[in-house]
Motif scaffolding. Structure first.
Motif, PDB file in Angstrom:
ATOM      1  N   ASP A  20      42.913  88.344  40.543  1.00  0.00           N
ATOM      2  CA  ASP A  20      44.136  87.998  41.265  1.00  0.00           C
ATOM      3  C   ASP A  20      45.055  89.202  41.394  1.00  0.00           C
ATOM      4  O   ASP A  20      45.627  89.445  42.453  1.00  0.00           O
ATOM      5  CB  ASP A  20      44.879  86.857  40.554  1.00  0.00           C
ATOM      6  CG  ASP A  20      44.157  85.523  40.667  1.00  0.00           C
ATOM      7  OD1 ASP A  20      43.237  85.418  41.509  1.00  0.00           O
ATOM      8  OD2 ASP A  20      44.515  84.596  39.915  1.00  0.00           O
ATOM      9  N   GLU A  21      45.187  89.973  40.328  1.00  0.00           N
ATOM     10  CA  GLU A  21      46.041  91.168  40.360  1.00  0.00           C
ATOM     11  C   GLU A  21      45.487  92.194  41.349  1.00  0.00           C
ATOM     12  O   GLU A  21      46.237  92.833  42.083  1.00  0.00           O
ATOM     13  CB  GLU A  21      46.162  91.765  38.961  1.00  0.00           C
ATOM     14  CG  GLU A  21      46.994  90.921  38.014  1.00  0.00           C
ATOM     15  CD  GLU A  21      46.965  91.434  36.582  1.00  0.00           C
ATOM     16  OE1 GLU A  21      46.245  92.420  36.307  1.00  0.00           O
ATOM     17  OE2 GLU A  21      47.649  90.835  35.742  1.00  0.00           O
ATOM     18  N   GLU A  22      44.166  92.356  41.359  1.00  0.00           N
ATOM     19  CA  GLU A  22      43.542  93.288  42.303  1.00  0.00           C
ATOM     20  C   GLU A  22      43.739  92.820  43.743  1.00  0.00           C
ATOM     21  O   GLU A  22      43.991  93.627  44.636  1.00  0.00           O
ATOM     22  CB  GLU A  22      42.053  93.433  41.995  1.00  0.00           C
ATOM     23  CG  GLU A  22      41.775  94.188  40.719  1.00  0.00           C
ATOM     24  CD  GLU A  22      40.308  94.205  40.345  1.00  0.00           C
ATOM     25  OE1 GLU A  22      39.472  93.700  41.131  1.00  0.00           O
ATOM     26  OE2 GLU A  22      39.985  94.716  39.263  1.00  0.00           O
ATOM     27  N   ALA A  23      43.633  91.514  43.945  1.00  0.00           N
ATOM     28  CA  ALA A  23      43.826  90.968  45.294  1.00  0.00           C
ATOM     29  C   ALA A  23      45.263  91.178  45.750  1.00  0.00           C
ATOM     30  O   ALA A  23      45.498  91.533  46.913  1.00  0.00           O
ATOM     31  CB  ALA A  23      43.473  89.483  45.319  1.00  0.00           C
ATOM     32  N   ALA A  25      47.276  93.566  44.735  1.00  0.00           N
ATOM     33  CA  ALA A  25      47.426  95.007  44.993  1.00  0.00           C
ATOM     34  C   ALA A  25      46.831  95.381  46.345  1.00  0.00           C
ATOM     35  O   ALA A  25      47.429  96.156  47.101  1.00  0.00           O
ATOM     36  CB  ALA A  25      46.773  95.806  43.873  1.00  0.00           C
ATOM     37  N   ARG A  26      45.644  94.845  46.669  1.00  0.00           N
ATOM     38  CA  ARG A  26      45.030  95.120  47.975  1.00  0.00           C
ATOM     39  C   ARG A  26      45.887  94.574  49.104  1.00  0.00           C
ATOM     40  O   ARG A  26      46.033  95.213  50.148  1.00  0.00           O
ATOM     41  CB  ARG A  26      43.624  94.518  48.038  1.00  0.00           C
ATOM     42  CG  ARG A  26      42.576  95.334  47.330  1.00  0.00           C
ATOM     43  CD  ARG A  26      41.169  94.899  47.702  1.00  0.00           C
ATOM     44  NE  ARG A  26      40.925  93.486  47.511  1.00  0.00           N
ATOM     45  CZ  ARG A  26      40.442  92.907  46.416  1.00  0.00           C
ATOM     46  NH1 ARG A  26      40.153  93.659  45.377  1.00  0.00           N
ATOM     47  NH2 ARG A  26      40.250  91.611  46.345  1.00  0.00           N
ATOM     48  N   LEU A  27      46.446  93.392  48.897  1.00  0.00           N
ATOM     49  CA  LEU A  27      47.305  92.786  49.913  1.00  0.00           C
ATOM     50  C   LEU A  27      48.543  93.648  50.160  1.00  0.00           C
ATOM     51  O   LEU A  27      48.919  93.881  51.314  1.00  0.00           O
ATOM     52  CB  LEU A  27      47.709  91.372  49.492  1.00  0.00           C
ATOM     53  CG  LEU A  27      48.579  90.593  50.461  1.00  0.00           C
ATOM     54  CD1 LEU A  27      47.842  90.384  51.776  1.00  0.00           C
ATOM     55  CD2 LEU A  27      48.992  89.271  49.858  1.00  0.00           C
ATOM     56  N   GLU A  28      49.157  94.139  49.101  1.00  0.00           N
ATOM     57  CA  GLU A  28      50.331  95.010  49.250  1.00  0.00           C
ATOM     58  C   GLU A  28      49.966  96.301  49.970  1.00  0.00           C
ATOM     59  O   GLU A  28      50.714  96.778  50.819  1.00  0.00           O
ATOM     60  CB  GLU A  28      50.942  95.318  47.872  1.00  0.00           C
ATOM     61  CG  GLU A  28      51.633  94.144  47.240  1.00  0.00           C
ATOM     62  CD  GLU A  28      52.793  93.627  48.074  1.00  0.00           C
ATOM     63  OE1 GLU A  28      53.568  94.437  48.613  1.00  0.00           O
ATOM     64  OE2 GLU A  28      52.910  92.391  48.187  1.00  0.00           O
ATOM     65  N   GLU A  29      48.806  96.843  49.645  1.00  0.00           N
ATOM     66  CA  GLU A  29      48.352  98.067  50.308  1.00  0.00           C
ATOM     67  C   GLU A  29      48.115  97.823  51.798  1.00  0.00           C
ATOM     68  O   GLU A  29      48.474  98.642  52.640  1.00  0.00           O
ATOM     69  CB  GLU A  29      47.072  98.559  49.636  1.00  0.00           C
ATOM     70  CG  GLU A  29      46.605  99.905  50.120  1.00  0.00           C
ATOM     71  CD  GLU A  29      45.383 100.394  49.356  1.00  0.00           C
ATOM     72  OE1 GLU A  29      44.465 100.924  50.009  1.00  0.00           O
ATOM     73  OE2 GLU A  29      45.364 100.245  48.130  1.00  0.00           O
ATOM     74  N   MET A  30      47.525  96.686  52.114  1.00  0.00           N
ATOM     75  CA  MET A  30      47.280  96.352  53.517  1.00  0.00           C
ATOM     76  C   MET A  30      48.600  96.144  54.262  1.00  0.00           C
ATOM     77  O   MET A  30      48.734  96.568  55.414  1.00  0.00           O
ATOM     78  CB  MET A  30      46.413  95.097  53.609  1.00  0.00           C
ATOM     79  CG  MET A  30      44.978  95.329  53.195  1.00  0.00           C
ATOM     80  SD  MET A  30      43.991  93.820  53.167  1.00  0.00           S
ATOM     81  CE  MET A  30      43.941  93.420  54.897  1.00  0.00           C
ATOM     82  N   LYS A  31      49.577  95.518  53.613  1.00  0.00           N
ATOM     83  CA  LYS A  31      50.887  95.322  54.246  1.00  0.00           C
ATOM     84  C   LYS A  31      51.537  96.663  54.555  1.00  0.00           C
ATOM     85  O   LYS A  31      52.084  96.860  55.639  1.00  0.00           O
ATOM     86  CB  LYS A  31      51.798  94.503  53.335  1.00  0.00           C
ATOM     87  CG  LYS A  31      51.501  93.031  53.315  1.00  0.00           C
ATOM     88  CD  LYS A  31      52.482  92.297  52.413  1.00  0.00           C
ATOM     89  CE  LYS A  31      52.197  90.829  52.332  1.00  0.00           C
ATOM     90  NZ  LYS A  31      53.142  90.132  51.439  1.00  0.00           N
ATOM     91  N   LYS A  32      51.478  97.597  53.608  1.00  0.00           N
ATOM     92  CA  LYS A  32      52.061  98.920  53.827  1.00  0.00           C
ATOM     93  C   LYS A  32      51.357  99.637  54.973  1.00  0.00           C
ATOM     94  O   LYS A  32      51.998 100.287  55.795  1.00  0.00           O
ATOM     95  CB  LYS A  32      51.976  99.756  52.553  1.00  0.00           C
ATOM     96  CG  LYS A  32      52.926  99.321  51.476  1.00  0.00           C
ATOM     97  CD  LYS A  32      52.780 100.172  50.245  1.00  0.00           C
ATOM     98  CE  LYS A  32      53.674  99.673  49.126  1.00  0.00           C
ATOM     99  NZ  LYS A  32      53.500 100.445  47.887  1.00  0.00           N
TER     100      LYS A  32
END
Length: 125
Positions: A20-23, A25-32
């Motif tokens: 969940d934490e990795e997901a 983090a990936r979501l935040e990276e994709m948003k940026k």
């Protein structure tokens, strides 16, 4: 039977929490990444062209322009900032077609595509 299910769930919470934490983090990276692409798109739709007085203050020597154009053939993420600094200090207005050709001829890795896009936008503006 219920007791056995509880044990198996309890043992898998830690990996699930990490997933969940990795997901997240990936979501935040994709948003940026999406926000950066939208901002770049907006700057392309409304470019701020420098006036001729500003262009005269930049280095327009053939030697310097040729050096920058050669660098454009080797764009990568690590060299992007140095290249962007060079582009801020050089007047490429007479060499845009050569610069674009160099960017098109560059051998890019997948990880370097975003850097190449940002450099191409800088050359075009």
């Amino acid at each position: 039977m219920d007791h056995h299910e509880d044990e198996s769930r309890g043992g898998s919470e830690t990996p699930r929490k990490q997933d969940d934490e990795e997901a997240v983090a990936r979501l935040e990276e994709m948003k940026k990444s999406i926000e950066a692409k939208v901002a770049l798109r907006q700057s392309n739709l409304n470019p701020e062209r420098p006036d001729s007085g500003f262009l005269r203050t930049l280095d327009s020597s053939i030697k310097r322009n040729t050096a920058v154009i050669k660098k454009l053939k080797q764009i990568n993420e690590e060299q992007k900032e140095g290249l962007m600094e060079d582009l801020r200090n050089v007047n490429l207005s007479k060499f845009v077609s050569e610069a674009v050709t160099s960017i098109c001829d560059a051998k890019l890795r997948t990880s370097d595509i975003q850097a190449a896009v940002q450099v191409a936008v800088k050359v075009a503006n």
